[in-house]
Design an enzyme around this catalytic site. Structure first.
Site, PDB file in Angstrom:
ATOM      1  N   ASP A  23      13.492 -10.132  32.066  1.00 54.75           N
ATOM      2  CA  ASP A  23      13.863 -10.313  33.475  1.00 54.75           C
ATOM      3  C   ASP A  23      15.316 -10.784  33.568  1.00 54.75           C
ATOM      4  OD1 ASP A  23      13.521 -10.251  36.152  1.00 54.75           O
ATOM      5  OD2 ASP A  23      12.235 -12.023  36.279  1.00 54.75           O
TER       6      ASP A  23
ATOM      7  N   VAL B 272      11.505 -23.360  44.373  1.00 62.49           N
ATOM      8  CA  VAL B 272      12.113 -24.348  43.481  1.00 62.49           C
ATOM      9  C   VAL B 272      12.741 -25.457  44.323  1.00 62.49           C
ATOM     10  CG1 VAL B 272      13.811 -24.701  41.644  1.00 62.49           C
ATOM     11  CG2 VAL B 272      12.555 -22.537  41.774  1.00 62.49           C
TER      12      VAL B 272
ATOM     13  N   SER C 221       7.016 -15.681  43.372  1.00 65.32           N
ATOM     14  CA  SER C 221       5.775 -16.453  43.393  1.00 65.32           C
ATOM     15  C   SER C 221       6.029 -17.942  43.400  1.00 65.32           C
ATOM     16  CB  SER C 221       4.957 -16.116  42.146  1.00 65.32           C
ATOM     17  OG  SER C 221       5.675 -16.559  41.018  1.00 65.32           O
ATOM     18  N   ALA C 222       7.263 -18.328  43.515  1.00 58.31           N
ATOM     19  CA  ALA C 222       7.546 -19.753  43.343  1.00 58.31           C
ATOM     20  C   ALA C 222       8.629 -20.223  44.293  1.00 58.31           C
ATOM     21  CB  ALA C 222       7.996 -19.995  41.911  1.00 58.31           C
TER      22      ALA C 222
ATOM     23  N   LYS D  21       9.758 -26.320  39.826  1.00 52.60           N
ATOM     24  CA  LYS D  21       9.377 -24.981  40.295  1.00 52.60           C
ATOM     25  C   LYS D  21       7.892 -25.011  40.600  1.00 52.60           C
ATOM     26  CE  LYS D  21       9.453 -20.232  38.579  1.00 52.60           C
ATOM     27  NZ  LYS D  21      10.198 -19.312  37.739  1.00 52.60           N
TER      28      LYS D  21
ATOM     29  N   GLY E 165      11.432 -17.475  44.577  1.00 50.01           N
ATOM     30  CA  GLY E 165      11.289 -16.157  43.972  1.00 50.01           C
ATOM     31  C   GLY E 165      10.005 -15.529  44.442  1.00 50.01           C
TER      32      GLY E 165
ATOM     33  N   GLY F  98      15.718 -22.776  45.962  1.00 48.64           N
ATOM     34  CA  GLY F  98      15.562 -21.369  45.600  1.00 48.64           C
ATOM     35  C   GLY F  98      14.104 -20.960  45.704  1.00 48.64           C
TER      36      GLY F  98
HETATM   37  N1  LIG Z   1      16.391 -25.199  37.327  1.00 52.18           N
HETATM   38  C1  LIG Z   1      16.897 -24.767  38.460  1.00 52.18           C
HETATM   39  N2  LIG Z   1      17.904 -25.404  39.047  1.00 52.18           N
HETATM   40  C2  LIG Z   1      18.433 -24.944  40.213  1.00 52.18           C
HETATM   41  N3  LIG Z   1      18.001 -23.847  40.859  1.00 52.18           N
HETATM   42  C3  LIG Z   1      16.993 -23.159  40.304  1.00 52.18           C
HETATM   43  C4  LIG Z   1      16.390 -23.575  39.091  1.00 52.18           C
HETATM   44  N4  LIG Z   1      15.420 -22.706  38.775  1.00 52.18           N
HETATM   45  C5  LIG Z   1      15.428 -21.782  39.742  1.00 52.18           C
HETATM   46  N5  LIG Z   1      16.365 -22.046  40.673  1.00 52.18           N
HETATM   47  C6  LIG Z   1      16.660 -21.248  41.870  1.00 52.18           C
HETATM   48  O1  LIG Z   1      15.446 -20.770  42.390  1.00 52.18           O
HETATM   49  C7  LIG Z   1      15.456 -19.335  42.422  1.00 52.18           C
HETATM   50  C8  LIG Z   1      14.075 -18.820  42.151  1.00 52.18           C
HETATM   51  O2  LIG Z   1      13.653 -19.306  40.901  1.00 52.18           O
HETATM   52  P1  LIG Z   1      12.902 -18.380  39.892  1.00 52.18           P
HETATM   53  O3  LIG Z   1      13.737 -17.167  39.665  1.00 52.18           O
HETATM   54  O4  LIG Z   1      12.543 -19.166  38.704  1.00 52.18           O
HETATM   55  O5  LIG Z   1      11.622 -18.047  40.733  1.00 52.18           O
HETATM   56  P2  LIG Z   1      10.704 -16.838  40.540  1.00 52.18           P
HETATM   57  O6  LIG Z   1       9.593 -16.854  41.539  1.00 52.18           O
HETATM   58  O7  LIG Z   1      10.301 -16.832  39.115  1.00 52.18           O
HETATM   59  O8  LIG Z   1      11.768 -15.699  40.846  1.00 52.18           O
HETATM   60  P3  LIG Z   1      11.858 -14.176  40.507  1.00 52.18           P
HETATM   61  O9  LIG Z   1      11.251 -13.475  41.647  1.00 52.18           O
HETATM   62  O10 LIG Z   1      13.335 -13.904  40.408  1.00 52.18           O
HETATM   63  O11 LIG Z   1      11.193 -13.947  39.212  1.00 52.18           O
HETATM   64  C9  LIG Z   1      16.496 -18.924  41.385  1.00 52.18           C
HETATM   65  O12 LIG Z   1      17.046 -17.666  41.658  1.00 52.18           O
HETATM   66  C10 LIG Z   1      17.511 -20.037  41.515  1.00 52.18           C
HETATM   67  O13 LIG Z   1      18.389 -19.761  42.567  1.00 52.18           O
END
Ligand SMILES: Nc1ncnc2c1ncn2[C@@H]1O[C@H](COP(=O)(O)OP(=O)(O)OP(=O)(O)O)[C@@H](O)[C@H]1O
Length: 726
Positions: free
Chosen positions: A145, A36, A33-34, A51, A31, A29
């Protein structure tokens, strides 16, 4: 490399902060800024999720990140994802979490349930999510969020709410936006009070997002998700709330519809708390998730293959499209995928995107909209904005002025400003200006940021620079967003106009007029130009008494509680020097919210004076507090504006005596300068000019686009004639 946070609980396993202990496997996954990864924690041979947040893209203070990480590691609830530990590796922050093998609800819908889940699964998912929210709210946290992308599922049907804390500091800081100049959040899940400066928000904002998430799970996408963020913002503020009111929703039960309607009430005080909502019959009858949720993944390939498939599918689709529409698609997908995470907007990006909405598309939308929205007015030629006439005069006036053109809008703004009206919190225009203030950097960068190409390049680059350990990597692609349906806006005035219940009346009566240091401004208002922070007493009022009493600070998406609140709650904000060294009240560098350090409370003479005249004090306090906050935010905004101005312009202005000198150091701006109001006035004018310039440019662009369309039509008719002639 330093450890940022980890669970201190003796009974729980400890995870090391040594990168080589983690073998990164597939990307599961990504997002805003990250990225995963599924990973193996080698000492335990255990599958975990890592992450990787790119710190280069975030200028946040490490101390703030550390605090966030520590708070995150203290979370302990079966429905809230916990950080095992987090630590810095090169320029990344690694957050180690339990691996949720079925990914997010959003992923699942994209891959297999494009029209949403069936009601029994939705009930279970929402109930588990609501338990998580209830826990967080009791602890004094606001998640901020809540959306399908942040609801994670495990193979056995376990549901966990994710994505807060560490990422919050990334998203919330203006620095991040300044440093990247690429971020625009989509306000699909945001409560109206969050979108309007000055109104103040509290944990009820999560309840609104929860209601939107319910619609997202029911339809496969959030309401308004196909619209550009600016339009979503307008629709959220001005239209009746979305709901499950249409033909396609006939399949859903009455109790589901009712539950959603309870969440999506614009007046936050009329929304139920998570605790109360859990008692709703919809949740009483929800099946255990191991029965209803588990079935959703039967026969699906492993998560990483799904993610890969989605990426490839989206890349192929984008490649097939002609560039302009591909760009539009990329923007829309990118916005949807990036989601609501940043509670900041960028007016120029928003406007640029609004102007990309195809008019023919909007004509269709408008037709549909008119069925349900009683009165609507055109917002701006070419942008396709439509919205109902709202309650707020200032919004309506400004909207009409906007439709008449930038000059009118500017005039109106100035006249409102003169009348003092423009300081009212619900001014859309003000909101736009607040947003505009967040902008910094060149327009070239900004425009580029909205293109699919750059988004992909940035992501690919980020992934490349991050991933030094192991694991097959896919270039980061944009997730697809199949939403083509628009949300309908049904009038649900009955709900909103319901008289407050006896209980809420009592609550209102009980509401203290002085909100103390806990009355935190919302993020939007923190960035507002000069909007006063209306009494934010609602913040405490709407929280459970327990968490109300304990809340002492908000950091990122957290507000942290303390048992010693009594020590501090009556210290008037107006007596506390802001952000000066040793002050008990300071601004979190990462999140822009106030932090109160209860141990360092000084006893100021002024507070004594006020105490000696308690009646006057109770009357004065809210005003003083508002004044203080207002001035503080104005200072912030002025600093933001100055930072966004070309240095030469600033120099020029101050040399010409136009602007009184302003200390540029953010360290020194804790004291209210006598010359501030004059400077503010000049800066307000400057802002108005900038905005007018921006609107002119947008108009020019729209006109050019119209010309282009007309030329193309002429060309087509010539070609047709030629063909007919042949
Ligand atoms: N613990 C986990 N186990 C499995 N998949 C995960 C996990 N954490 C995150 N993901 C996947 O990774 C994606 C992105 O993670 P996350 O939302 O934490 O990133 P972000 O950069 O903070 O995203 P956002 O832009 O939504 O805030 C999630 O939508 C999910 O599909």
């Amino acid at each position: 490399m330093g450890r940022m946070g980890g669970n201190q609980n003796q009974n729980q396993k400890t995870y090391s902060a040594i990168p080589s202990d983690y073998k990164l496997l597939e990307e599961v996954g990504y997002g805003a800024s990250a990225t995963v990864y599924r990973a193996i924690y080698l000492p335990f041979n255990e599958v975990v999720a890592v992450k990787c947040l790119d710190l280069d893209r975030c200028n946040s203070n490490l101390d703030d990140i550390r605090r966030e990480a520590q708070t995150m590691s203290l979370i302990d609830h079966p429905n809230v994802i916990r950080a095992y530990c987090s630590f810095v590796v090169d320029s990344n922050l690694w957050v180690v979490m339990p691996f949720m093998a079925e990914g997010s609800c959003l992923h699942l819908m994209k891959i297999a349930y494009q029209d949403g889940f069936e009601e029994s699964a939705i009930g279970s998912i929402l109930k588990e999510t609501l338990k998580a929210l209830d826990y967080l709210h009791r602890q004094g946290h606001i998640h901020r969020d809540v959306k399908a992308g942040n609801i994670l599922l495990d193979t056995n049907g376990v549901v966990k709410l994710a994505d807060f804390g560490v990422s919050a500091c990334m998203f919330d800081t203006g620095d991040r936006q300044r440093s990247r100049n690429t971020f625009v959040g989509t306000p699909c899940w945001m409560a109206p009070e969050v979108l309007q400066p000055g109104s103040g928000y509290n944990s009820k904002a999560d309840i609104w997002s929860f209601g939107i998430t319910a619609l997202e799970l029911a339809h496969g996408h959030a309401p308004f998700s196909k619209y550009p963020p600016m339009k979503v913002l307008l629709m959220t503020i001005q239209n009746a709330p979305p709901g499950l009111d249409y033909d396609r929703d006939k399949k859903f039960s009455k109790s589901f519809k009712e539950m959603v309607a309870m969440c999506l009430v614009k007046d936050q005080t009329k929304r139920p708390t998570a605790e109360k909502l859990l008692k709703h019959s919809f949740f009483k009858h929800a099946k255990p998730p191991e029965l209803s949720v588990k079935n959703l993944f039967a026969d699906l390939p492993p998560l990483w293959n799904r993610v890969k498939a989605l990426q490839l599918k989206d890349a192929a689709q984008l490649a097939l499209k002609r560039m302009p529409s591909a760009e539009q698609e990329a923007i829309s997908q990118s916005e949807y995928q990036r989601g609501v995470s940043a509670w900041n907007f960028d007016i120029e990006d928003l406007k640029a995107q609004a102007s990309l909405v195809r008019d023919d598309d909007d004509m269709l939308e408008t037709k549909e909209e008119n069925e349900s929205v009683k009165s609507s007015v055109g917002f701006k030629a070419g942008t396709g904005f439509q919205f109902s006439l709202g309650k707020s005069n200032s919004i309506a006036e400004l909207s009409q002025a906007e439709s008449r053109g930038p000059t009118n809008q500017l005039q109106l703004y100035e006249s409102l400003n003169k009348k003092g009206k423009a300081l009212e919190g619900d001014s859309l225009d003000r909101n736009q200006e607040n947003i505009a203030l967040r902008k910094n950097g060149s327009s070239t960068e900004e425009m580029a940021s909205t293109s699919e190409k750059d988004t992909m390049q940035t992501k690919a680059k980020a992934v490349k620079s991050r991933h030094t350990q192991s694991g097959p990597l896919m270039p980061g692609m944009l997730l697809s967003h199949s939403s083509s349906e628009r949300a309908r806006n049904s009038e649900r005035c009955e709900i909103e106009n319901q008289p407050p219940t006896e209980k809420s009346n009592r609550e209102v009566r009980r509401a203290p007029s002085f909100s103390g240091p806990l009355m935190l401004p919302n993020r939007a208002s923190a960035n507002s130009l000069s909007a006063p922070i209306k009494s934010s007493a609602g913040y405490r009022d709407s929280m459970d008494d327990k968490s109300k009493a304990n809340l002492v600070q908000i950091k990122g998406r957290f507000s942290v509680t303390s048992e010693n609140l009594d020590l501090v709650k009556d210290i008037p904000l107006s007596t506390v020097p802001r952000r000066s060294q040793g002050s008990p009240l300071r601004k979190s560098a990462s999140v822009g919210d106030w932090i109160f350090e209860s141990k360092q409370v000084p006893t100021s003479p002024s507070s004594k004076d006020l105490n000696s005249c308690s009646v006057a004090a109770s009357v004065l306090m809210p005003h003083l507090q508002n004044l203080f906050q207002q001035t503080s935010f104005q200072q912030d905004l002025i600093m933001n504006l100055l930072n966004s101005l070309q240095p030469a312009e600033v120099l020029d202005a101050s040399q010409n005596g136009k602007l009184p000198p302003l200390p540029r150091s953010t360290e020194n701006n804790g004291n209210v300068e006598p010359a501030l109001s004059e400077r503010e006035r000049l800066l307000l004018i400057k802002i108005s000019e900038l905005q007018a310039r921006m609107l002119n440019l947008t108009d020019e662009l729209t006109a050019e686009k119209l010309k282009h369309v007309q030329l193309q039509q002429q060309l087509n008719s010539i070609l047709d004639q030629e063909e007919n002639g042949d």
